[in-house]
Design a protein around this motif. Structure first.
Motif, PDB file in Angstrom:
ATOM      1  N   LEU A 108      -3.436   4.807  -2.146  1.00  0.00           N
ATOM      2  CA  LEU A 108      -4.377   5.648  -1.403  1.00  0.00           C
ATOM      3  C   LEU A 108      -3.963   7.097  -1.619  1.00  0.00           C
ATOM      4  O   LEU A 108      -2.848   7.485  -1.252  1.00  0.00           O
ATOM      5  CB  LEU A 108      -4.336   5.315   0.091  1.00  0.00           C
TER       6      LEU A 108
ATOM      7  N   ALA B 252      -4.940   1.986   6.960  1.00  0.00           N
ATOM      8  CA  ALA B 252      -4.386   0.997   6.021  1.00  0.00           C
ATOM      9  C   ALA B 252      -2.927   0.687   6.297  1.00  0.00           C
ATOM     10  O   ALA B 252      -2.380  -0.254   5.711  1.00  0.00           O
ATOM     11  CB  ALA B 252      -4.540   1.493   4.587  1.00  0.00           C
TER      12      ALA B 252
ATOM     13  N   THR C  94       0.845  -1.190   0.000  1.00  0.00           N
ATOM     14  CA  THR C  94       0.000   0.000   0.000  1.00  0.00           C
ATOM     15  C   THR C  94       0.881   1.241   0.000  1.00  0.00           C
ATOM     16  O   THR C  94       1.759   1.391   0.859  1.00  0.00           O
ATOM     17  CB  THR C  94      -0.928   0.045   1.228  1.00  0.00           C
TER      18      THR C  94
ATOM     19  N   ARG D 261      -1.449  -1.131  -3.912  1.00  0.00           N
ATOM     20  CA  ARG D 261      -2.660  -0.305  -3.860  1.00  0.00           C
ATOM     21  C   ARG D 261      -2.262   1.136  -3.568  1.00  0.00           C
ATOM     22  O   ARG D 261      -1.373   1.392  -2.755  1.00  0.00           O
ATOM     23  CB  ARG D 261      -3.597  -0.813  -2.768  1.00  0.00           C
TER      24      ARG D 261
END
Length: 278
Positions: free
Chosen positions: A64, A87, A25, A62
């Motif tokens: 964000l 997260a 992330t 991912r």
């Protein structure tokens, strides 16, 4: 202090015995540059360095990105940090502060406090933050003399606040990286800037993403696909786009900033242009 930087004197080697750490992330926090402005997509919307960096970190990463056009450092500490902390991103890029320099209530001490708190919370969550340190934007965006001096002094004060916040956070044992845009190769080239000369062009976003990826790789993170510098996938910018921006956006922006920074220019005349203390 554990700090990685594009400045060679501050770069620290990563022990070869440690396997690269995968970024599952990535978080990007900040203003319109983190939104991707300057790198438009053919079908509308923006790409920018966050998407390019995410792609370099691998297909499973991912992104964000709660960044918002016009955001200031206080918003990064508040709403944006709250949006990404749950997260627990392995890496985060902070790109904020320039909007603060363009406002009459510019507060270097507040910026330092907000950034130090942001870095501390990210570090406590296990994230490795990369902080952008700023270039002399008056070399890119040409301004009248008094306004140019005011902005240059503001950027100096901003960088001092950023440096102090980083020193405070690293003194608490948090590791992080510093990406100094003033030293970014090609960063002052005209092609690296969009039509408004306020945001990076596609090339500029690629240079920024490539440098951030290199910094993460040097800090022990896996970067399977370094960001290519050759442009591709973005929307072509024509002479019409440039002329339209000057009429529709450029001149009104200059008028607004001149009005907002008028007191700063007057202060510079009275003090000899000294930058305020952070």
């Amino acid at each position: 202090m554990s700090v990685q930087s594009v400045r060679p004197v501050r770069a620290l080697p990563t022990p070869a015995t440690l396997p690269p750490r995968t970024v599952t992330t990535l978080a990007t926090l900040g203003d319109s540059t983190a939104v991707g402005l300057g790198d438009p997509l053919p079908g509308g919307g923006w790409r920018g360095f966050p998407v390019l960096l995410r792609d370099a970190l691998g297909p499973g990463t991912r992104l964000l990105n709660p960044a918002r056009t016009g955001a200031r450092m206080a918003e990064v500490r508040g709403a944006q940090l709250a949006a990404v902390l749950p997260a627990r991103p392995e890496a985060a890029v902070i790109c904020a502060g320039m909007n603060d320099t363009l406002r009459s209530d510019f507060d270097p001490a507040g910026i330092r406090t907000d950034l130090a708190a942001t870095l501390g919370e990210l570090g406590a969550a296990g994230s490795f933050p990369v902080v952008l340190r700023y270039h002399d934007h008056t070399r890119v965006f040409r301004l009248p003399g008094r306004l140019r001096a005011a902005l240059r002094n503001r950027v100096t004060a901003l960088n001092t606040a950023i440096d102090t916040a980083i020193a405070e956070a690293t003194a608490d044992g948090h590791a992080m990286g510093v990406l100094d845009l003033h030293l970014l190769p090609g960063g002052y080239e005209r092609a690296a800037w969009s039509v408004d000369r306020l945001h990076p062009s596609e090339l500029g976003h690629r240079l920024l993403a490539r440098a951030a990826g290199d910094l993460l790789a040097g800090s022990g993170f896996a970067v399977p696909e370094p960001v290519p510098i050759a442009c591709g996938g973005g929307r072509e910018i024509t002479a019409f786009h440039r002329a339209a921006w000057i009429v529709v956006r450029g001149t009104p922006w200059l008028v607004r900033r001149g009005r907002d920074l008028g007191p700063v220019i007057l202060h510079g005349l009275l003090t000899g242009g000294r930058a305020p203390a952070a």
